[in-house]
Design a protein around this motif. Structure first.
Motif, mmCIF file in Angstrom:
data_model
loop_
_atom_site.group_PDB
_atom_site.id
_atom_site.type_symbol
_atom_site.label_atom_id
_atom_site.label_comp_id
_atom_site.label_asym_id
_atom_site.label_seq_id
_atom_site.Cartn_x
_atom_site.Cartn_y
_atom_site.Cartn_z
ATOM 1 N N LEU A 23 -13.714 -4.526 19.199
ATOM 2 C CA LEU A 23 -12.745 -3.736 18.900
ATOM 3 C C LEU A 23 -12.358 -3.331 17.664
ATOM 4 N N GLU A 24 -12.327 -4.454 17.105
ATOM 5 C CA GLU A 24 -11.598 -4.531 15.450
ATOM 6 C C GLU A 24 -12.704 -4.454 14.601
ATOM 7 N N ASP A 64 -15.459 -13.323 27.599
ATOM 8 C CA ASP A 64 -15.870 -11.760 27.515
ATOM 9 C C ASP A 64 -14.776 -11.083 26.995
ATOM 10 N N VAL A 65 -13.497 -11.158 27.265
ATOM 11 C CA VAL A 65 -12.396 -10.440 26.894
ATOM 12 C C VAL A 65 -12.149 -10.682 25.329
ATOM 13 N N ARG A 94 -19.191 0.262 25.060
ATOM 14 C CA ARG A 94 -17.790 0.434 25.580
ATOM 15 C C ARG A 94 -16.886 0.832 24.326
ATOM 16 N N PHE A 101 -14.676 -9.154 23.526
ATOM 17 C CA PHE A 101 -14.742 -7.631 23.174
ATOM 18 C C PHE A 101 -13.669 -7.197 22.379
ATOM 19 N N GLU A 102 -12.293 -8.086 22.206
ATOM 20 C CA GLU A 102 -11.489 -7.578 21.517
ATOM 21 C C GLU A 102 -11.926 -7.826 19.950
ATOM 22 N N ARG A 108 -14.774 6.947 20.842
ATOM 23 C CA ARG A 108 -14.828 8.477 20.869
ATOM 24 C C ARG A 108 -13.428 8.775 21.376
ATOM 25 N N GLU A 112 -14.950 -14.469 31.900
ATOM 26 C CA GLU A 112 -14.485 -13.228 31.526
ATOM 27 C C GLU A 112 -13.458 -13.434 30.666
ATOM 28 N N THR A 164 -17.192 3.885 23.373
ATOM 29 C CA THR A 164 -16.236 5.071 24.106
ATOM 30 C C THR A 164 -14.887 5.150 23.610
ATOM 31 N N ALA A 165 -14.444 3.817 23.284
ATOM 32 C CA ALA A 165 -13.218 3.528 22.818
ATOM 33 C C ALA A 165 -12.883 4.407 21.795
#
Lengths: 307, 195
Positions: free
Chosen positions: A14-15, A6-7, A23, A10-11, A29, A3, A26-27
């Protein structure tokens, strides 16, 4: 660890402006929606200043706090005042409720016995003060309560620890004696000062009873549950408050005759009864009445005496 | 510049901004009011409630100015302000639950809008309603993390400070919350397509 990976992954996404993770989209949006929303009205700052300048009432927390303090203070004042209330006083019921609450909050038999005895002693003290003040009805009520407490203390006293048993028994005996003394001071004096006379009276009373026993008791059982059961309660059940029937006053001849029969049961139990047997005027009048009148008529007379 | 160490301005509560250098509250308003308003708008769903919330937030700032010994970077300001706003929003939501007959106007009046075209306005309106509906269906902590992070523009550290959580916990919740929001939006899209 998975996990965490994964985090962190994912970070990084996001960048990344080209990330295709749904996901992340979605962020994006959500961010796009936020930036498309209108800007704030600048006049709100003046509104906030005006609002802050307006006097603000106390918060609900402080109101609740103040209310709680006021209630606690009021309860404390009333409770403290009620501690010395006597029967018939406005705060008497508050005192009784407090006594019940304290009893319910006491869990050890020793504590319960001590509490009951303290309450009995308080009631006896109240009865004494009221009797001295001439408030006989209120004194009788206090005496009745003392009797209840003594009976309860006797029941609880059987379960107290060995270490406290003698002390509780001593207090109990003292309270019972005091109850008898207040209940009928004349009898008490006589009982203390002249036992022989008292015994003689008792014998006399017993003789009277013998003389009227067949007639009276039969009638009592058949007609008058009150007097009849009062007699039997004294015989059969120790839990009946001592002096409960005695508190009716010297005119209560039905109790007297039955108590006379109990006079030989024991010193503490029979003390009040013994004392009752030493009322010559009432006793003689009663015997005379028994001999000539019916039971019901006799009762009427005694009740009127009580009044 | 250390805005917290400024003496109170000429006004009663930190000075007026009329023709003067903005005071402490003015600076905070300039820096964060837009993000706060958007956050409140998405939380409460209508502009009048959002304006009330922003106004009340700054009124509380004026009544209880920040302590002067606080760390004075921009980020703690934002976390602190959003913390106040979150409380105000929570109170308003509670009030609305107790008084359900409250008029709803989803978006501000046209003169407040920055969207130039009616078509874009309609799209934004639709998007706003859809996302707001999906956000409402999320758990409260998920919604908070998403709004603070992506509407308030706060970092994970700031969100953690505002919510009293670690940055790591915020990152995990953010990932889960985004997945939950994505599923909500997909379900709504499916319903819309079928309907």
């Amino acid at each position: 660890l998975t996990e965490f990976d994964d985090v962190m992954d994912f970070e990084r996404k996001l960048e990344d402006p080209d990330a295709t993770d749904p996901r992340v989209q979605t962020a994006r949006r959500l961010e796009a929606l936020a930036t498309s929303l209108p800007a704030v009205n600048p006049a709100l700052l003046d509104r906030a200043r005006a609002s802050a300048a307006a006097p603000v009432g106390p918060s609900w927390r402080s109101r609740v706090l103040v209310a709680a303090v006021v209630i606690a203070l009021a309860a404390g004042v009333v409770g403290n005042a009620a501690r010395t209330a006597l029967p018939g006083d406005a705060l008497w019921d508050v005192r009784r409720v407090g006594q019940v609450v304290r009893y319910q909050l006491t869990f050890s038999p020793d504590g319960k016995a001590d509490l009951l005895l303290s309450q009995a002693e308080g009631a006896l003290q109240a009865a004494r003060e009221l009797a001295e003040a001439g408030a006989s009805e209120r004194a009788v009520e206090a005496l009745s309560i003392a009797a209840e407490r003594i009976v309860s203390a006797r029941t609880v006293g059987a379960t107290v620890s060995e270490a406290n048993r003698a002390r509780v028994a001593e207090r109990l005996e003292k309270a019972e004696k005091e109850h008898g003394a207040i209940d009928d001071p004349d009898d008490h004096d006589r009982g203390n000062g002249n036992d022989n006379e008292s015994d003689a009276d008792k014998d006399r009373g017993r003789g009277n009873d013998d003389r009227t026993d067949g007639d009276d008791k039969d009638k009592g059982r058949g007609n008058d549950g009150d007097r009849g059961t009062s007699d039997r309660d004294d015989d059969d059940d120790d839990s009946d408050p001592p002096g409960r029937s005695d508190t009716r006053g010297p005119g209560d001849s039905g109790s007297q005759s039955s108590s006379d029969a109990d006079g030989s049961q024991g010193s503490s139990q029979g003390q009040g009864d013994k004392a009752k047997a030493t009322k010559p005027s009432n006793r003689d009048a009663e015997v005379e009445e028994r001999g000539s009148k019916s039971r019901g008529k006799s009762e009427d007379k005694h009740e009127s005496d009580d009044d | 510049m250390d805005i917290r160490r400024q003496e109170p301005g000429n006004g009663e509560h930190g000075g007026s901004a009329n023709g003067q250098e903005p005071d402490l509250v003015g600076r905070l308003f300039e820096a964060h009011a837009d993000a706060l308003f958007r956050y409140c708008l998405l939380e409460l769903g209508n502009s009048s409630d959002a304006e009330d919330a922003v106004s009340e937030t700054f009124a509380r700032v004026i009544r209880n100015p920040p302590r002067q010994n606080r760390k004075l970077t921009g980020d703690p300001d934002r976390a602190w302000l959003f913390g106040i706003a979150r409380n105000v929003v929570r109170e308003q939501r509670r009030y609305r639950r107790r008084h359900p007959a409250h008029p709803i106007d989803a978006l501000p009046e046209p003169e407040d809008r920055t969207l130039p075209e009616p078509t874009e306005q309609l799209i934004a309106q639709h998007d706003l309603e859809e996302i707001r509906g999906a956000l409402e269906d999320l758990r409260d902590e998920h919604r908070q993390v998403l709004l603070l992070r992506f509407v308030g523009g706060m970092s994970s550290d700031e969100v953690g400070e505002s919510l009293g959580k670690s940055a790591g916990a915020v990152r995990i919740q953010q990932m889960r919350a985004l997945e939950a929001l994505r599923q909500q939006l997909a379900a709504r899209q499916l319903d819309e397509d079928q309907g």
